[in-house]
Write a protein that holds these residues in place. Structure first.
Motif, PDB file in Angstrom:
ATOM      1  N   ASP A 113      96.870 -17.177  49.276  1.00  0.00           N
ATOM      2  CA  ASP A 113      95.694 -17.965  48.892  1.00  0.00           C
ATOM      3  C   ASP A 113      94.516 -17.687  49.829  1.00  0.00           C
ATOM      4  OD1 ASP A 113      96.978 -19.130  46.757  1.00  0.00           O
ATOM      5  OD2 ASP A 113      97.664 -20.868  47.907  1.00  0.00           O
ATOM      6  N   GLU A 114      94.813 -17.454  51.095  1.00  0.00           N
ATOM      7  CA  GLU A 114      93.757 -17.218  52.073  1.00  0.00           C
ATOM      8  C   GLU A 114      93.162 -15.814  51.985  1.00  0.00           C
ATOM      9  OE1 GLU A 114      95.656 -20.020  55.652  1.00  0.00           O
ATOM     10  OE2 GLU A 114      95.960 -17.842  55.628  1.00  0.00           O
ATOM     11  N   LEU A 115      93.989 -14.851  51.589  1.00  0.00           N
ATOM     12  CA  LEU A 115      93.577 -13.447  51.621  1.00  0.00           C
ATOM     13  C   LEU A 115      92.778 -13.059  50.382  1.00  0.00           C
ATOM     14  CD1 LEU A 115      96.934 -11.884  52.860  1.00  0.00           C
ATOM     15  CD2 LEU A 115      94.876 -12.263  54.226  1.00  0.00           C
TER      16      LEU A 115
ATOM     17  N   ILE B  53      93.892  -7.705  51.260  1.00  0.00           N
ATOM     18  CA  ILE B  53      95.218  -7.194  50.915  1.00  0.00           C
ATOM     19  C   ILE B  53      95.232  -5.671  50.942  1.00  0.00           C
ATOM     20  CG2 ILE B  53      96.950  -7.038  49.071  1.00  0.00           C
ATOM     21  CD1 ILE B  53      96.055  -9.893  48.246  1.00  0.00           C
ATOM     22  N   ILE B  54      94.214  -5.049  50.366  1.00  0.00           N
ATOM     23  CA  ILE B  54      94.146  -3.577  50.350  1.00  0.00           C
ATOM     24  C   ILE B  54      94.073  -3.035  51.774  1.00  0.00           C
ATOM     25  CG2 ILE B  54      92.740  -1.591  49.647  1.00  0.00           C
ATOM     26  CD1 ILE B  54      91.909  -3.239  47.168  1.00  0.00           C
ATOM     27  N   GLU B  55      93.281  -3.689  52.620  1.00  0.00           N
ATOM     28  CA  GLU B  55      93.147  -3.229  54.012  1.00  0.00           C
ATOM     29  C   GLU B  55      94.451  -3.396  54.778  1.00  0.00           C
ATOM     30  OE1 GLU B  55      91.304  -1.501  57.260  1.00  0.00           O
ATOM     31  OE2 GLU B  55      90.651  -1.620  55.150  1.00  0.00           O
ATOM     32  N   ILE B  56      95.156  -4.492  54.550  1.00  0.00           N
ATOM     33  CA  ILE B  56      96.457  -4.720  55.206  1.00  0.00           C
ATOM     34  C   ILE B  56      97.441  -3.625  54.813  1.00  0.00           C
ATOM     35  CG2 ILE B  56      98.480  -6.252  55.206  1.00  0.00           C
ATOM     36  CD1 ILE B  56      96.438  -8.601  54.962  1.00  0.00           C
TER      37      ILE B  56
ATOM     38  N   VAL C 168     110.270  -9.317  46.702  1.00  0.00           N
ATOM     39  CA  VAL C 168     109.855  -8.470  45.579  1.00  0.00           C
ATOM     40  C   VAL C 168     108.783  -9.171  44.751  1.00  0.00           C
ATOM     41  CG1 VAL C 168     110.616  -7.350  43.439  1.00  0.00           C
ATOM     42  CG2 VAL C 168     112.062  -7.250  45.479  1.00  0.00           C
ATOM     43  N   VAL C 169     109.016 -10.428  44.418  1.00  0.00           N
ATOM     44  CA  VAL C 169     108.058 -11.180  43.598  1.00  0.00           C
ATOM     45  C   VAL C 169     106.777 -11.463  44.381  1.00  0.00           C
ATOM     46  CG1 VAL C 169     107.679 -13.329  42.323  1.00  0.00           C
ATOM     47  CG2 VAL C 169     109.895 -12.165  42.178  1.00  0.00           C
ATOM     48  N   PHE C 170     106.904 -11.788  45.654  1.00  0.00           N
ATOM     49  CA  PHE C 170     105.728 -12.022  46.505  1.00  0.00           C
ATOM     50  C   PHE C 170     104.860 -10.765  46.542  1.00  0.00           C
ATOM     51  CE2 PHE C 170     103.226 -12.134  50.327  1.00  0.00           C
ATOM     52  CZ  PHE C 170     102.976 -13.471  50.599  1.00  0.00           C
ATOM     53  N   GLY C 171     105.498  -9.610  46.712  1.00  0.00           N
ATOM     54  CA  GLY C 171     104.754  -8.358  46.756  1.00  0.00           C
ATOM     55  C   GLY C 171     104.041  -8.060  45.453  1.00  0.00           C
ATOM     56  N   LEU C 172     104.679  -8.382  44.333  1.00  0.00           N
ATOM     57  CA  LEU C 172     104.035  -8.194  43.031  1.00  0.00           C
ATOM     58  C   LEU C 172     102.808  -9.090  42.909  1.00  0.00           C
ATOM     59  CD1 LEU C 172     103.776  -7.163  40.150  1.00  0.00           C
ATOM     60  CD2 LEU C 172     105.537  -8.810  39.449  1.00  0.00           C
ATOM     61  N   ARG C 173     102.922 -10.316  43.339  1.00  0.00           N
ATOM     62  CA  ARG C 173     101.777 -11.232  43.279  1.00  0.00           C
ATOM     63  C   ARG C 173     100.623 -10.718  44.142  1.00  0.00           C
ATOM     64  NH1 ARG C 173     103.576 -16.227  45.679  1.00  0.00           N
ATOM     65  NH2 ARG C 173     101.551 -17.059  45.033  1.00  0.00           N
ATOM     66  N   ALA C 174     100.955 -10.136  45.302  1.00  0.00           N
ATOM     67  CA  ALA C 174      99.916  -9.574  46.168  1.00  0.00           C
ATOM     68  C   ALA C 174      99.228  -8.389  45.490  1.00  0.00           C
ATOM     69  CB  ALA C 174     100.534  -9.139  47.503  1.00  0.00           C
ATOM     70  N   LEU C 175     100.004  -7.538  44.852  1.00  0.00           N
ATOM     71  CA  LEU C 175      99.432  -6.396  44.134  1.00  0.00           C
ATOM     72  C   LEU C 175      98.546  -6.866  42.984  1.00  0.00           C
ATOM     73  CD1 LEU C 175     102.617  -4.133  44.068  1.00  0.00           C
ATOM     74  CD2 LEU C 175     100.447  -3.534  45.166  1.00  0.00           C
ATOM     75  N   MET C 176      99.000  -7.870  42.267  1.00  0.00           N
ATOM     76  CA  MET C 176      98.216  -8.402  41.152  1.00  0.00           C
ATOM     77  C   MET C 176      96.886  -8.970  41.648  1.00  0.00           C
ATOM     78  SD  MET C 176     101.384 -10.171  39.071  1.00  0.00           S
ATOM     79  CE  MET C 176     100.360 -11.085  37.912  1.00  0.00           C
ATOM     80  N   LYS C 177      96.907  -9.658  42.783  1.00  0.00           N
ATOM     81  CA  LYS C 177      95.662 -10.213  43.324  1.00  0.00           C
ATOM     82  C   LYS C 177      94.739  -9.095  43.784  1.00  0.00           C
ATOM     83  CE  LYS C 177      93.740 -13.717  46.357  1.00  0.00           C
ATOM     84  NZ  LYS C 177      94.007 -14.902  47.209  1.00  0.00           N
ATOM     85  N   ALA C 178      95.294  -8.049  44.391  1.00  0.00           N
ATOM     86  CA  ALA C 178      94.479  -6.932  44.872  1.00  0.00           C
ATOM     87  C   ALA C 178      93.791  -6.203  43.727  1.00  0.00           C
ATOM     88  CB  ALA C 178      95.348  -5.957  45.665  1.00  0.00           C
TER      89      ALA C 178
END
Length: 444
Positions: free
Chosen positions: A117-119, A124-127, A183-193
């Motif tokens: 939520d904060e990122l 995310i892309i930079e991380i 796995v699901v957390f990573g997918l959510r991060a990719l979707m947000k990016a």
């Protein structure tokens, strides 16, 4: 659950029973690591440490050179004892050699990066870029490049590849059953990016426990769908997975993003989750060590830079009654054969496969029977026999006319060919020559 698939494909013996029932194990720490500066597609990283320097776990030791490149980090703490050209899985490469002090001191940069939520998408892309994350299914394409589409490329879906259709390998299977939340957390991060509202996770039906574990977590999110896939090779290839999940087709000569889709491996997603939660860059991975010559096959979590020989030794070494015929990094269909175990594991080492002499024999090629089997099973809908024939005759422009560059190099044609023709090998040659011809034309 309805099972989805694509046209073509084959059903090779899967041989996953060696390790499918075994849990993940943490490998012993190596005394020395040999960390390659090129563990990814693109430009090699540049060493930014000196011989004699003390480094910490997670410290950046290789800096990416250009956009299509990736940072490299130390997988252990200790002293840099050398920076030199060494033999690696795909040739020669500059390696940073670190002697382990076994203190496991973390670098100051290894800390939580915040909540999703904060990122922002840029965060995310930079991380991901700073952590040196690449495709962990074996292709090792830099992930930050994949999730940075050029202007005008609208992405509608993100798909995670949990098919693991390559024979022998079970690393992704174990990851999904033991760490489904990541796995699901990573997918959510990719979707947000990528500003995407819909995500898919495709898993072959021969992994019901993985489907169950991932579904249990994914059900908390209405915009994530777990897709059951038919057990077929190469079900996990990008274009074939896109068609199975969305019925979209990637245009000839195009990339997945040309059809509005980005595909990543489940291992890549889990690493993104780990990096965001802990700050740890990509310095270790799950590797399946398997095959008829391995005494005790395992799924090991290994440090990048560990020698194959040490990893094999932790699985009991080679069986005394077997003569090793072939050592492959990856699986038997798309892996890279190695002539020695004195090479380091890298970010793309999904498996170390050791086969005996009998399994490794290559039948003598015969004349083409014109049976058409390679046409029937080609997942890219090509005509392998014609591309191969033109390649063997050095007629690369004709091979180009038959869309040689659309070949995904899955090896299905060579597997099915009753005449044992060198279809895949000759098509690979054609692709390289065609690319050379095109470069030469553009530079004139």
């Amino acid at each position: 659950m309805k099972l989805l698939t694509f046209k073509g494909g084959i059903h090779p013996p899967y041989r996953k029973e060696y390790t499918s029932g075994k849990p993940l194990e943490i490998a012993n720490q190596p005394k020395v690591v040999y960390i390659p500066m090129q563990q990814h597609i693109g430009a090699p990283a540049k060493p930014i440490v000196q011989v004699g320097e003390l480094v910490k776990v997670g410290q950046k030791i290789g800096e990416m050179q250009g956009f299509v490149s990736a940072n490299v980090h130390s997988s252990i703490s200790g002293k840099v004892t050398g920076i030199k050209q060494l033999e690696v899985a795909n040739g020669m490469c500059t390696c940073v050699i670190v002697e382990n002090d076994f203190e496991n001191e973390l670098h100051e940069s290894v800390k939580c990066k915040g909540t999703l939520d904060e990122l922002s998408k840029e965060d995310i892309i930079e991380i991901i870029k700073e952590a040196g994350i690449v495709g962990m299914g074996g292709a090792t394409f830099p992930t930050h490049v994949k999730i940075s589409p050029p202007p005008g490329k609208n992405i509608d879906f993100v798909i995670l590849n949990g098919a693991e259709c390559e024979p022998y390998l079970t690393a992704d299977h174990k990851l999904m059953t033991e760490n489904p939340e990541d796995v699901v957390f990573g997918l959510r991060a990719l979707m947000k990016a990528l500003d995407v509202e819909k995500g898919y996770i495709g898993i072959e039906a021969n992994k019901p426990d993985a489907i169950e574990a991932i579904t249990k977590v994914a059900d908390q999110y209405s915009n994530i769908e777990v897709v059951g896939l038919e057990v077929k090779y190469p079900q996990g290839a990008e274009k074939q997975l896109i068609y199975a999940c969305t019925k979209r087709e990637v245009p000839s000569g195009g990339l997945p993003m040309d059809s509005g889709v980005v595909v990543n491996n489940v291992g890549t997603a889990a690493q993104i989750a780990k990096t965001i939660k802990t700050g740890m860059p990509l310095i270790e991975r799950i590797t399946t060590v398997t095959g008829s010559c391995i005494q005790n096959p395992k799924n090991l979590v290994i440090k990048v830079g560990t020698l194959f020989s040490e990893i094999i030794e932790q699985c009991g070494g080679f069986k005394e009654d077997k003569n090793v015929g072939k050592i492959i990094m990856g699986g038997p269909m798309m892996g890279i054969a190695q002539y020695t175990t004195n090479i380091p594991a890298n970010k793309g080492t999904s498996g170390i496969l050791c086969l005996d002499e009998e399994e490794s024999k290559t039948p003598k090629a015969q004349n083409c029977l014109r049976c058409g089997k390679c046409l029937d099973i080609c997942p890219a809908l090509l005509q392998p026999l014609y591309i191969s024939a033109y390649s063997l005759r050095g007629e690369y422009e004709n091979a180009d006319n038959y869309r040689a560059l659309d070949c995904i190099e899955c090896g299905s044609c060579s597997f099915i060919c009753p005449a044992r023709r060198p279809l895949l090998q000759s098509i690979r040659v054609a692709k390289k020559e065609i690319m050379t011809l095109r470069r030469n034309k553009t530079t004139k």
